[in-house]
Design a protein around this motif. Structure first.
Motif, mmCIF file in Angstrom:
data_model
loop_
_atom_site.group_PDB
_atom_site.id
_atom_site.type_symbol
_atom_site.label_atom_id
_atom_site.label_comp_id
_atom_site.label_asym_id
_atom_site.label_seq_id
_atom_site.Cartn_x
_atom_site.Cartn_y
_atom_site.Cartn_z
ATOM 1 N N VAL A 1 8.783 10.991 -10.822
ATOM 2 C CA VAL A 1 8.982 12.009 -11.864
ATOM 3 C C VAL A 1 7.868 11.919 -12.906
ATOM 4 N N TYR A 2 7.484 10.696 -13.250
ATOM 5 C CA TYR A 2 6.405 10.515 -14.226
ATOM 6 C C TYR A 2 5.110 11.168 -13.757
ATOM 7 N N ASN B 1 0.813 -1.221 0.000
ATOM 8 C CA ASN B 1 0.000 0.000 0.000
ATOM 9 C C ASN B 1 0.847 1.272 0.000
ATOM 10 N N LEU B 2 2.148 1.141 0.281
ATOM 11 C CA LEU B 2 2.988 2.322 0.417
ATOM 12 C C LEU B 2 3.250 3.045 -0.908
ATOM 13 N N PRO B 3 3.626 2.345 -1.993
ATOM 14 C CA PRO B 3 3.868 3.068 -3.256
ATOM 15 C C PRO B 3 2.675 3.885 -3.739
ATOM 16 N N PRO B 4 1.447 3.318 -3.749
ATOM 17 C CA PRO B 4 0.305 4.151 -4.161
ATOM 18 C C PRO B 4 0.094 5.373 -3.278
ATOM 19 N N ILE B 5 0.375 5.241 -1.987
ATOM 20 C CA ILE B 5 0.225 6.376 -1.064
ATOM 21 C C ILE B 5 1.242 7.461 -1.411
ATOM 22 N N ILE B 6 2.485 7.044 -1.677
ATOM 23 C CA ILE B 6 3.533 8.005 -2.037
ATOM 24 C C ILE B 6 3.161 8.733 -3.323
ATOM 25 N N ILE B 7 2.722 7.974 -4.326
ATOM 26 C CA ILE B 7 2.367 8.557 -5.622
ATOM 27 C C ILE B 7 1.186 9.510 -5.484
ATOM 28 N N THR C 1 8.596 11.471 -20.981
ATOM 29 C CA THR C 1 9.487 10.735 -21.887
ATOM 30 C C THR C 1 10.747 10.297 -21.149
ATOM 31 N N ILE C 2 11.327 11.201 -20.385
ATOM 32 C CA ILE C 2 12.536 10.873 -19.625
ATOM 33 C C ILE C 2 12.260 9.787 -18.592
ATOM 34 N N SER C 3 11.162 9.924 -17.864
ATOM 35 C CA SER C 3 10.863 8.950 -16.800
ATOM 36 C C SER C 3 10.545 7.569 -17.383
ATOM 37 N N HIS C 4 9.809 7.522 -18.505
ATOM 38 C CA HIS C 4 9.532 6.232 -19.139
ATOM 39 C C HIS C 4 10.820 5.593 -19.662
ATOM 40 N N THR C 5 11.694 6.412 -20.227
ATOM 41 C CA THR C 5 12.955 5.887 -20.749
ATOM 42 C C THR C 5 13.796 5.283 -19.636
ATOM 43 N N THR C 6 13.910 5.993 -18.530
ATOM 44 C CA THR C 6 14.718 5.477 -17.416
ATOM 45 C C THR C 6 14.065 4.249 -16.776
ATOM 46 N N MET C 7 12.728 4.233 -16.733
ATOM 47 C CA MET C 7 12.036 3.054 -16.196
ATOM 48 C C MET C 7 12.294 1.849 -17.100
ATOM 49 N N GLY C 8 12.255 2.068 -18.409
ATOM 50 C CA GLY C 8 12.558 0.986 -19.338
ATOM 51 C C GLY C 8 13.990 0.508 -19.206
ATOM 52 N N ILE C 9 14.924 1.450 -19.034
ATOM 53 C CA ILE C 9 16.335 1.083 -18.846
ATOM 54 C C ILE C 9 16.497 0.249 -17.587
ATOM 55 N N TYR C 10 15.795 0.643 -16.513
ATOM 56 C CA TYR C 10 15.901 -0.124 -15.270
ATOM 57 C C TYR C 10 15.482 -1.571 -15.490
#
Length: 223
Positions: free
Chosen positions: A126-127, A58-64, A96-105
């Motif tokens: 960031v997204y 439940n923590l990630p959705p709360i942070i977002i 675009t930057i956040s999706h690119t870095t997420m894909g790289i991860y």
């Protein structure tokens, strides 16, 4: 007032001041959903599981959610100061930057077996910042500004239908693409889509900030 009393007819779709804003509004709706917002929200749990987070689910959705809430307040103040167009472009490039870095991860994690778990959380934060300052609400604002009064209900309905159709499509096939091509693939697809959306806004979307409807209408008639 006279235009409000006129009834919309099918032949009105041939008018420049109707079909051009309809194409623009519908394309904005397509790009809004191709930014991946619904798929990411819907699959947020599996995304963080795949990223190796063993925290409370439940923590990630709360942070977002907190990030979105904090960013939405200044974003709403910027819309009429900075303008719709620049915010959409900045928003798209940030995503675009956040999706690119997420894909790289995910590529490094799945293909190279190299894990930098902090990248996934920071990329998603960031997204959501990027989405909130532009593509979250501005396509809906523009939709309410660019249509002539007599065509507004019909054209807004068409644009909204397209939004929900693409939303269904993206949500349905996100997991299929992930399973077939790897967890990094959909993020790179979203990165391409958000970059294209920045180009589309830059070349084709007029600035509607503080412009009366008649001025916007003449803009489409001349183009």
């Amino acid at each position: 007032m006279e235009e409000q009393k006129e009834q919309f007819k099918m032949r009105d779709f041939y008018r420049k001041d109707i079909y051009k804003p309809l194409v623009i509004s519908a394309t904005l709706m397509v790009f809004q959903q191709m930014s991946g917002i619904v798929a990411i929200v819907f699959f947020m749990g599996p995304i963080f599981d795949a990223a190796g987070y063993s925290m409370n689910p439940n923590l990630p959705p709360i942070i977002i959610t907190c990030v979105q809430f904090v960013v939405t307040i200044p974003a709403s103040l910027l819309i009429d100061k900075a303008g719709r167009k620049i915010l959409l472009i900045v928003s798209a490039l940030v995503m675009t930057i956040s999706h690119t870095t997420m894909g790289i991860y995910f590529y490094l994690a799945n293909v190279e077996n190299v894990h930098y778990n902090w990248i996934s959380m920071s990329s998603l934060i960031v997204y959501f910042i990027g989405f909130s300052i532009g593509w979250g609400g501005i396509p809906w604002i523009i939709m309410g500004e660019i249509f002539p009064l007599k065509a507004r209900a019909v054209c807004s309905g068409i644009a909204t239908f397209i939004n929900w159709f693409v939303c269904f499509f993206v949500t349905k096939y996100f997991e299929n693409v992930t399973n077939a091509a790897g967890e990094y693939s959909p993020f790179w697809i979203f990165a391409v889509a958000t970059f294209l959306s920045a180009l589309f806004v830059g070349f084709f979307v007029p600035e509607t900030k503080q412009r009366p409807l008649e001025e916007i209408r003449k803009l489409f008639d001349k183009s």
